[in-house]
Design an enzyme around this catalytic site. Structure first.
Site, PDB file in Angstrom:
ATOM      1  N   SER A   2       4.762  -6.552   0.730  1.00 33.48           N
ATOM      2  CA  SER A   2       4.295  -5.420  -0.071  1.00 33.48           C
ATOM      3  C   SER A   2       2.955  -4.881   0.415  1.00 33.48           C
ATOM      4  O   SER A   2       1.984  -5.630   0.544  1.00 33.48           O
ATOM      5  CB  SER A   2       4.152  -5.911  -1.522  1.00 33.48           C
ATOM      6  OG  SER A   2       3.252  -5.105  -2.251  1.00 33.48           O
ATOM      7  N   GLY A   3       2.888  -3.583   0.617  1.00 35.47           N
ATOM      8  CA  GLY A   3       1.616  -2.954   0.987  1.00 35.47           C
ATOM      9  C   GLY A   3       0.571  -3.121  -0.102  1.00 35.47           C
ATOM     10  O   GLY A   3      -0.609  -3.364   0.186  1.00 35.47           O
ATOM     11  N   LEU A   4       1.025  -3.010  -1.347  1.00 37.10           N
ATOM     12  CA  LEU A   4       0.094  -3.196  -2.469  1.00 37.10           C
ATOM     13  C   LEU A   4      -0.465  -4.615  -2.459  1.00 37.10           C
ATOM     14  O   LEU A   4      -1.672  -4.828  -2.594  1.00 37.10           O
ATOM     15  CB  LEU A   4       0.810  -2.915  -3.793  1.00 37.10           C
ATOM     16  CG  LEU A   4      -0.025  -3.160  -5.045  1.00 37.10           C
ATOM     17  CD1 LEU A   4      -1.171  -2.160  -5.146  1.00 37.10           C
ATOM     18  CD2 LEU A   4       0.838  -3.091  -6.298  1.00 37.10           C
ATOM     19  N   HIS A  37      12.272   5.625  -5.413  1.00 40.52           N
ATOM     20  CA  HIS A  37      11.175   5.086  -6.214  1.00 40.52           C
ATOM     21  C   HIS A  37      10.968   5.973  -7.440  1.00 40.52           C
ATOM     22  O   HIS A  37      11.232   7.167  -7.402  1.00 40.52           O
ATOM     23  CB  HIS A  37       9.893   4.987  -5.387  1.00 40.52           C
ATOM     24  CG  HIS A  37       8.938   3.946  -5.892  1.00 40.52           C
ATOM     25  ND1 HIS A  37       9.249   3.067  -6.903  1.00 40.52           N
ATOM     26  CD2 HIS A  37       7.661   3.628  -5.521  1.00 40.52           C
ATOM     27  CE1 HIS A  37       8.218   2.257  -7.125  1.00 40.52           C
ATOM     28  NE2 HIS A  37       7.241   2.578  -6.305  1.00 40.52           N
ATOM     29  N   GLU A  52       8.088   5.715   3.789  1.00 40.38           N
ATOM     30  CA  GLU A  52       8.176   6.653   2.669  1.00 40.38           C
ATOM     31  C   GLU A  52       7.806   8.066   3.100  1.00 40.38           C
ATOM     32  O   GLU A  52       7.037   8.254   4.051  1.00 40.38           O
ATOM     33  CB  GLU A  52       7.305   6.163   1.505  1.00 40.38           C
ATOM     34  CG  GLU A  52       5.831   6.059   1.799  1.00 40.38           C
ATOM     35  CD  GLU A  52       5.083   5.165   0.788  1.00 40.38           C
ATOM     36  OE1 GLU A  52       5.428   3.961   0.685  1.00 40.38           O
ATOM     37  OE2 GLU A  52       4.176   5.674   0.120  1.00 40.38           O
ATOM     38  N   ASP A 102       7.148  -3.317   3.941  1.00 41.58           N
ATOM     39  CA  ASP A 102       6.720  -2.031   3.387  1.00 41.58           C
ATOM     40  C   ASP A 102       5.810  -1.394   4.432  1.00 41.58           C
ATOM     41  O   ASP A 102       4.674  -1.826   4.610  1.00 41.58           O
ATOM     42  CB  ASP A 102       5.973  -2.317   2.081  1.00 41.58           C
ATOM     43  CG  ASP A 102       5.327  -1.098   1.466  1.00 41.58           C
ATOM     44  OD1 ASP A 102       5.549   0.024   1.965  1.00 41.58           O
ATOM     45  OD2 ASP A 102       4.601  -1.277   0.469  1.00 41.58           O
ATOM     46  N   ARG A 107      12.411   5.783   2.181  1.00 40.35           N
ATOM     47  CA  ARG A 107      11.966   5.720   0.774  1.00 40.35           C
ATOM     48  C   ARG A 107      11.629   7.125   0.272  1.00 40.35           C
ATOM     49  O   ARG A 107      10.802   7.817   0.872  1.00 40.35           O
ATOM     50  CB  ARG A 107      10.767   4.786   0.696  1.00 40.35           C
ATOM     51  CG  ARG A 107       9.990   4.868  -0.595  1.00 40.35           C
ATOM     52  CD  ARG A 107       9.101   3.660  -0.721  1.00 40.35           C
ATOM     53  NE  ARG A 107       7.995   3.854  -1.617  1.00 40.35           N
ATOM     54  CZ  ARG A 107       7.115   2.899  -1.913  1.00 40.35           C
ATOM     55  NH1 ARG A 107       7.224   1.694  -1.342  1.00 40.35           N
ATOM     56  NH2 ARG A 107       6.129   3.138  -2.739  1.00 40.35           N
ATOM     57  N   ASN A 137      -0.903   4.561  -3.126  1.00 41.33           N
ATOM     58  CA  ASN A 137       0.060   3.803  -3.933  1.00 41.33           C
ATOM     59  C   ASN A 137       0.722   4.719  -4.956  1.00 41.33           C
ATOM     60  O   ASN A 137       0.072   5.564  -5.573  1.00 41.33           O
ATOM     61  CB  ASN A 137      -0.631   2.626  -4.639  1.00 41.33           C
ATOM     62  CG  ASN A 137       0.365   1.821  -5.451  1.00 41.33           C
ATOM     63  OD1 ASN A 137       0.597   2.088  -6.626  1.00 41.33           O
ATOM     64  ND2 ASN A 137       0.987   0.839  -4.825  1.00 41.33           N
ATOM     65  N   LYS A 172      -1.126   7.582   2.958  1.00 42.91           N
ATOM     66  CA  LYS A 172      -0.458   7.526   1.658  1.00 42.91           C
ATOM     67  C   LYS A 172      -1.365   6.902   0.598  1.00 42.91           C
ATOM     68  O   LYS A 172      -2.368   6.275   0.917  1.00 42.91           O
ATOM     69  CB  LYS A 172       0.878   6.766   1.752  1.00 42.91           C
ATOM     70  CG  LYS A 172       0.848   5.301   2.181  1.00 42.91           C
ATOM     71  CD  LYS A 172       0.235   4.258   1.288  1.00 42.91           C
ATOM     72  CE  LYS A 172       0.846   3.921  -0.030  1.00 42.91           C
ATOM     73  NZ  LYS A 172       2.108   3.223  -0.033  1.00 42.91           N
TER      74      LYS A 172
HETATM   75  C1  SPV Z   1       4.402  -1.992  -2.693  1.00 40.45           C
HETATM   76  O1  SPV Z   1       4.714  -3.102  -3.174  1.00 40.45           O
HETATM   77  O2  SPV Z   1       3.426  -1.810  -1.971  1.00 40.45           O
HETATM   78  C2  SPV Z   1       5.235  -0.828  -2.987  1.00 40.45           C
HETATM   79  C3  SPV Z   1       5.945  -0.789  -4.236  1.00 40.45           C
HETATM   80  O3  SPV Z   1       5.261   0.078  -2.218  1.00 40.45           O
HETATM   81  S1  SPV Z   1       4.935  -0.049  -5.394  1.00 40.45           S
HETATM   82  O4  SPV Z   1       3.597  -0.595  -5.311  1.00 40.45           O
HETATM   83  O5  SPV Z   1       5.622  -0.412  -6.628  1.00 40.45           O
HETATM   84  O6  SPV Z   1       4.947   1.377  -5.163  1.00 40.45           O
HETATM   85 MG    MG Z   2       3.730   0.015  -0.849  1.00 49.04          MG
END
Ligand code: SPV
Ligand code: MG
Length: 293
Positions: free
Chosen positions: A46-48, A188, A114, A85, A157, A122, A120
């Protein structure tokens, strides 16, 4: 020891088999092992999570190389597929092609890209959610598909619903990305209700797999998503959020009580830590190979 099957399952194999594929977010090899041990089909790099773990916003602050090194270390720790991601692909066609080649070489099973502008933001932040024009994003998807040489899947995405567009726009983008060569689409959404995602699935007539991320619409069950036609569900950030809560409570408790007895029975043992870091395998290998050991 951590069970390690002979070879990695690929996401393509899971997509070709019946049933819903369930993957969970992580940001390091330990998290990937916890996902594997819990029985998830795969892990979402996950990027987040990765950016939060580095103390920076999920806004293309980290570079492709930063994120690749985390995904690569996760892939080397588990046999379940790693789905990375890859945000907006870190640029345009040349950057996307380079990225796909590097991720494939690192043993990653799938990348998601995406259709937002680079850099980008979040998806749950209200601002900075502009979309790339459809044709430009189709170019990035066809470039990603052309750059891979093996089983890596390219997941397109769709951020149309995140950016405030309607379902027609999301569906027309999904069809365009399929035509451009995507192996799956990820729709999403950030509603509290699953209705818009369920309607997307209802109106999606193609056999191309659809991926969903029920972060805000968390009351929907895996069975409901599968029955509606979803092929993969991503629980994107729950490990990170659980970790923040558990660690915060533990740290506060140490300072409050002046000792750690209150939670000793509730936290993982040091032996479990040894297990997760593969200590037993290391000692077995040492016994087998090291005459001095
Ligand atoms: C992430 O987990 O980085 C995602 C999903 O892209 S979200 O944060 O839910 O957009
Ligand atoms: Mg992400």
């Amino acid at each position: 020891a951590v069970p390690v099957p002979a070879r990695r399952t690929t996401l393509r194999e899971l997509f070709d088999a019946p049933g819903l594929v369930r993957i969970v977010g992580a940001h390091n090899p330990l998290g990937a092992r916890l996902a594997e041990r819990a029985g998830f089909d795969g892990v979402w790099a996950s990027g987040l999570e990765v950016s939060a773990s580095q103390g920076v916003p999920d806004a293309d602050i980290l570079t492709m190389s930063d994120l690749l090194s985390v995904s690569a270390s996760m892939a080397s720790a588990v046999r379940i597929p790693v789905v990375s991601d890859c945000d907006a692909g870190y640029g345009n066609v040349p950057q996307v092609m380079h990225m796909v080649r590097r991720y494939e070489a690192a043993g990653i099973s799938a990348v998601t890209i995406e259709d937002k502008l680079f850099p980008k933001m979040n998806s749950f932040v209200a601002s900075n959610q502009s979309l790339l024009p459809v044709e430009a994003f189709c170019g990035k998807i066809s470039a990603a598909a052309a750059a891979r040489t093996g089983d890596l899947l390219v997941i397109a995405r769709i951020e149309a619903l995140i950016a405030g567009h309607d379902l027609d726009e999301a569906l027309s983008r999904a069809h365009a990305y399929e035509a451009a060569g995507a192996d799956a689409v990820l729709i999403h959404a950030k509603d509290r209700s699953p209705d818009v995602v369920l309607e997307f699935l209802e109106r999606w007539s193609s056999p191309l797999p659809v991926v969903v991320v029920p972060t805000t619409y968390h009351t929907v069950t895996a069975t409901e998503l599968e029955d509606a036609g979803a092929k993969m569900v991503v629980y994107a950030n729950h490990g990170l959020r659980a970790l923040i809560t558990a660690v915060s409570e533990t740290f506060s408790s140490i300072l409050r009580d002046g000792r750690t007895s209150r939670f000793e029975d509730d936290i993982a043992t040091v032996e479990d830590v040894f297990e997760l870091q593969g200590l037993r395998d290391m000692l077995d290998e040492e016994r087998r190979h090291d005459a001095a050991g």
